[in-house]
Write a protein that holds these residues in place. Structure first.
Motif, short mmCIF file in Angstrom:
data_model
loop_
_atom_site.label_atom_id
_atom_site.label_comp_id
_atom_site.label_asym_id
_atom_site.label_seq_id
_atom_site.Cartn_x
_atom_site.Cartn_y
_atom_site.Cartn_z
N ILE A 1 0.85 -1.19 0.00
CA ILE A 1 0.00 0.00 0.00
C ILE A 1 0.89 1.24 0.00
O ILE A 1 0.56 2.28 0.56
CB ILE A 1 -0.95 0.03 1.22
CG1 ILE A 1 -1.37 -1.36 1.63
CG2 ILE A 1 -2.21 0.85 0.89
CD1 ILE A 1 -2.25 -1.37 2.85
N SER A 2 2.03 1.14 -0.64
CA SER A 2 2.95 2.27 -0.69
C SER A 2 2.39 3.39 -1.56
O SER A 2 1.48 3.18 -2.37
CB SER A 2 4.30 1.81 -1.26
OG SER A 2 4.15 1.22 -2.53
N SER A 3 2.89 4.58 -1.34
CA SER A 3 2.50 5.77 -2.13
C SER A 3 0.99 6.00 -2.11
O SER A 3 0.34 6.08 -3.17
CB SER A 3 3.00 5.62 -3.58
OG SER A 3 4.40 5.55 -3.62
N ASN A 4 0.44 6.07 -0.89
CA ASN A 4 -0.96 6.42 -0.70
C ASN A 4 -1.04 7.58 0.29
O ASN A 4 -0.10 8.38 0.38
CB ASN A 4 -1.75 5.20 -0.23
CG ASN A 4 -2.20 4.34 -1.40
OD1 ASN A 4 -3.16 4.64 -2.09
ND2 ASN A 4 -1.49 3.24 -1.64
N LEU B 1 9.12 1.36 5.04
CA LEU B 1 8.48 2.50 5.69
C LEU B 1 9.18 3.81 5.36
O LEU B 1 8.85 4.85 5.91
CB LEU B 1 8.47 2.30 7.21
CG LEU B 1 7.31 1.47 7.80
CD1 LEU B 1 7.59 1.12 9.24
CD2 LEU B 1 5.99 2.22 7.67
N GLU B 2 10.15 3.76 4.46
CA GLU B 2 10.88 4.98 4.12
C GLU B 2 9.95 6.03 3.54
O GLU B 2 8.88 5.74 3.02
CB GLU B 2 12.01 4.65 3.13
CG GLU B 2 11.55 4.07 1.81
CD GLU B 2 12.72 3.62 0.96
OE1 GLU B 2 13.87 3.88 1.34
OE2 GLU B 2 12.47 3.01 -0.10
N ASN B 3 10.36 7.27 3.67
CA ASN B 3 9.58 8.41 3.20
C ASN B 3 8.24 8.55 3.92
O ASN B 3 7.25 9.01 3.34
CB ASN B 3 9.36 8.34 1.68
CG ASN B 3 10.67 8.39 0.90
OD1 ASN B 3 11.60 9.09 1.29
ND2 ASN B 3 10.74 7.63 -0.18
N TRP C 1 4.63 -3.32 2.44
CA TRP C 1 5.14 -2.12 1.79
C TRP C 1 4.24 -0.94 2.16
O TRP C 1 3.09 -0.88 1.75
CB TRP C 1 5.17 -2.29 0.27
CG TRP C 1 6.12 -3.36 -0.20
CD1 TRP C 1 6.07 -4.70 0.08
CD2 TRP C 1 7.25 -3.17 -1.04
NE1 TRP C 1 7.10 -5.36 -0.53
CE2 TRP C 1 7.85 -4.45 -1.22
CE3 TRP C 1 7.82 -2.05 -1.66
CZ2 TRP C 1 8.99 -4.63 -2.00
CZ3 TRP C 1 8.96 -2.25 -2.44
CH2 TRP C 1 9.53 -3.51 -2.60
N LEU C 2 4.80 -0.01 2.95
CA LEU C 2 4.05 1.15 3.42
C LEU C 2 4.81 2.46 3.18
O LEU C 2 4.46 3.50 3.72
CB LEU C 2 3.75 1.02 4.92
CG LEU C 2 2.81 -0.11 5.33
CD1 LEU C 2 2.89 -0.37 6.82
CD2 LEU C 2 1.39 0.20 4.92
N ASN C 3 5.85 2.38 2.37
CA ASN C 3 6.67 3.57 2.12
C ASN C 3 5.88 4.65 1.40
O ASN C 3 4.83 4.40 0.79
CB ASN C 3 7.91 3.20 1.30
CG ASN C 3 7.57 2.45 0.02
OD1 ASN C 3 7.27 1.26 0.07
ND2 ASN C 3 7.63 3.14 -1.11
N ASP C 4 6.37 5.86 1.51
CA ASP C 4 5.76 7.02 0.83
C ASP C 4 4.31 7.23 1.23
O ASP C 4 3.43 7.37 0.38
CB ASP C 4 5.89 6.87 -0.69
CG ASP C 4 7.34 6.88 -1.16
OD1 ASP C 4 7.90 7.99 -1.31
OD2 ASP C 4 7.91 5.78 -1.34
N ASN C 5 4.08 7.24 2.54
CA ASN C 5 2.78 7.59 3.10
C ASN C 5 2.99 8.71 4.11
O ASN C 5 4.00 9.42 4.06
CB ASN C 5 2.11 6.37 3.71
CG ASN C 5 1.39 5.52 2.68
OD1 ASN C 5 0.35 5.89 2.18
ND2 ASN C 5 1.97 4.36 2.36
N GLN C 6 2.06 8.84 5.08
CA GLN C 6 2.16 9.91 6.08
C GLN C 6 2.06 9.35 7.49
O GLN C 6 1.48 9.95 8.38
CB GLN C 6 1.05 10.93 5.82
CG GLN C 6 1.13 11.57 4.44
CD GLN C 6 -0.15 12.27 4.03
OE1 GLN C 6 -0.97 12.64 4.88
NE2 GLN C 6 -0.35 12.48 2.74
N ILE C 7 2.65 8.17 7.69
CA ILE C 7 2.61 7.50 8.99
C ILE C 7 3.55 8.21 9.96
O ILE C 7 4.76 8.29 9.72
CB ILE C 7 2.98 6.02 8.85
CG1 ILE C 7 1.97 5.34 7.91
CG2 ILE C 7 3.01 5.32 10.20
CD1 ILE C 7 2.34 3.94 7.48
#
Length: 334
Positions: free
Chosen positions: A254-257, A303-305, A275-281
């Motif tokens: 769910i990256s880039s959401n 979790l990067e970005n 995959w959770l990178n490029d979110n706002q966590i």
């Protein structure tokens, strides 16, 4: 000098394509042939691969290869008229695999003559409609129509044995007419314009990709209890939901959401890749509880970005939560 080089090239080509007339497989990939005039086509052939040539018309000798099971015309210059003769080639009615990927087709070719067709690939063409699929044998197991201009899912109702459907990189806005595909294992719909998930009641799918669409919600997968891989990157999803029943999930992307937290994955005891990178966590504090079911199985996490990845103890905290972790972001552990 040019003529001499050309003669040398022709001589090498003749030597290269010289084959045993009892051969069952002929692979002429990347020979850059404009025609097959210099090639022997043994009647014993069961597989003919003409990938990456310059062919624009079908050699009529192919129509007599009654043992042929696999024919690849991938990456050539065939247009609709160029492949049209194949619809009358009765001797090839036992063909099981036909690949027309990466040509210049504007429509689905008429291939109903192949009564036992298992694999059909017309990806990377300029096809605007799936009209014509209704004439294709219901024996089909794999259908590839990615990277075309298709705007509607249609004429697939009779494909009861279909296992793989690839319609990525088209112009689809709605998931529809999937209800009869009761044996479908993989559904690839990335790079379309889909806003809402609708699997039309299918429950046996193991892999789904809806990457790079226009989704804002994850609802719609709840009944896909056999699902093993789910790809939803590059959408507009703000909340993780509808996942608790997907207990067989191994890969979740769910990256880039637009996620701000990790939710609804406590029950996923088989999760290996997350995959959770490029979110706002924002925080790592609640991650241990959120992924409680997969702390012993997770091998890769991205979790990067995210704001939480800026924490000074970021990697150490993740290692403590996931004792069997092998990769954090792009960093692999020995």
């Amino acid at each position: 000098m040019e003529d001499k080089n050309q003669a040398s090239s022709d001589e090498n080509l003749d030597q290269t394509v010289e084959i045993d007339l009892s051969s069952t497989v002929l692979d002429l990939t990347s020979f850059q042939l404009h025609d097959l005039n210099s090639v022997e086509l043994p009647a014993s052939l069961t597989e003919l691969d003409l990938t990456a040539n310059r062919l624009s018309s079908l050699d009529p000798r192919i129509s007599h290869l009654s043992n042929l099971k696999k024919l690849s015309l991938r990456q050539n210059l065939f247009d609709d008229a160029g492949v049209e003769p194949i619809c009358n080639w009765v001797a090839l009615s036992g063909l099981e695999e036909l690949v027309l990927r990466d040509n210049k087709l504007m429509k689905i070719p008429e291939v109903g003559i192949f009564k036992g067709l298992l694999i059909f690939d017309v990806s990377f063409n300029e096809i605007t409609s799936l009209n014509g699929l209704s004439k294709i044998s219901n024996t089909l197991r794999e259908l590839y129509v990615s990277k075309n201009e298709v705007s509607k899912i249609e004429e697939i109702d009779h494909f009861h044995d279909l296992q793989i459907l690839e319609l990525g990189s088209n112009r689809l806005r709605v998931m529809e007419n999937l209800q009869n595909l009761s044996n479908l294992q993989e559904l690839w719909l990335g790079r379309n314009r889909i806003k809402v998930v609708n699997l039309c009641g299918l429950k046996c799918i193991k892999k789904i990709s809806l990457q790079s669409n226009r989704l804002t919600s994850m609802k719609g997968f709840e009944d896909c209890v056999a699902l093993e891989e789910l790809y939803l990157s590059h959408n507009g999803i703000a909340k993780m939901e509808g996942l608790s029943t997907l207990v067989n999930l191994h890969v979740l992307d769910i990256s880039s959401n637009k996620l701000t937290s990790i939710d609804d994955v406590q029950n996923l005891t088989r999760l290996e890749d997350l995959w959770l990178n490029d979110n706002q966590i924002e925080s790592l504090e609640s991650i241990a509880e959120a992924v409680a079911g997969s702390t012993e199985t997770l091998a890769t996490i991205y979790l990067e970005n995210n704001p939480c990845a800026k924490s000074s103890n970021y990697s150490a905290a993740l290692k403590q939560i996931f004792p069997k972790i092998q990769q954090i972001d792009s960093y692999l552990f020995a």
